[in-house]
Design a protein around this motif. Structure first.
Motif, PDB file in Angstrom:
ATOM      1  N   GLY A  32      34.827  47.602  41.295  1.00 11.82           N
ATOM      2  CA  GLY A  32      35.823  46.718  41.868  1.00 11.82           C
ATOM      3  C   GLY A  32      35.306  45.900  43.049  1.00 11.82           C
ATOM      4  O   GLY A  32      36.085  45.315  43.792  1.00 11.82           O
ATOM      5  N   HIS A  33      33.991  45.848  43.207  1.00 15.17           N
ATOM      6  CA  HIS A  33      33.413  45.105  44.326  1.00 15.17           C
ATOM      7  C   HIS A  33      33.459  43.596  44.113  1.00 15.17           C
ATOM      8  O   HIS A  33      33.582  42.842  45.071  1.00 15.17           O
ATOM      9  N   VAL A  34      33.332  43.177  42.872  1.00 15.62           N
ATOM     10  CA  VAL A  34      33.261  41.747  42.572  1.00 15.62           C
ATOM     11  C   VAL A  34      34.082  41.434  41.325  1.00 15.62           C
ATOM     12  O   VAL A  34      34.502  42.325  40.609  1.00 15.62           O
ATOM     13  N   ASN A  35      34.270  40.139  41.083  1.00 13.41           N
ATOM     14  CA  ASN A  35      35.061  39.706  39.932  1.00 13.41           C
ATOM     15  C   ASN A  35      34.262  38.721  39.077  1.00 13.41           C
ATOM     16  O   ASN A  35      33.098  38.458  39.352  1.00 13.41           O
ATOM     17  N   SER A  36      34.898  38.155  38.090  1.00 18.06           N
ATOM     18  CA  SER A  36      34.200  37.259  37.170  1.00 18.06           C
ATOM     19  C   SER A  36      33.750  35.966  37.847  1.00 18.06           C
ATOM     20  O   SER A  36      32.730  35.395  37.461  1.00 18.06           O
ATOM     21  N   LEU A  37      34.458  35.500  38.848  1.00 19.85           N
ATOM     22  CA  LEU A  37      34.015  34.320  39.586  1.00 19.85           C
ATOM     23  C   LEU A  37      32.687  34.605  40.274  1.00 19.85           C
ATOM     24  O   LEU A  37      31.774  33.780  40.271  1.00 19.85           O
TER      25      LEU A  37
END
Length: 85
Positions: A32-37
């Protein structure tokens, strides 16, 4: 990938996870540290920083899921470019 380059990857990712310590093997997306962007930003950064093009077949989260997977991906691309020349 040498230690300096690995440090660059760690630093880039650290800036995008608000300085949270992330282990080299930790899955950035599952954690959950980063997303698709961020995935798009990471792909563009890898291409610019390491001069490694990401072809359509390379666009797989497995290649950018962790610091270690980014390092392995860059090494594979460099090896492939070196052996094909």
């Amino acid at each position: 990938m040498n230690d300096q380059e690995l440090g660059q990857v760690r630093e880039f990712i650290s800036r995008h996870v608000n300085g949270v310590r992330v282990d080299d093997e930790e899955d950035l997306f599952a954690g959950g540290h980063v997303n698709s962007l961020f995935a798009v930003q990471l792909v563009m950064w890898i291409e610019r920083t390491f001069e490694v093009p990401m072809e359509s077949e390379d666009l797989d989260f497995a290649n950018i899921a962790s610091i270690a997977s980014v390092a392995a991906f860059v090494d594979r691309k460099r090896t492939a470019a070196w052996t094909s020349s």
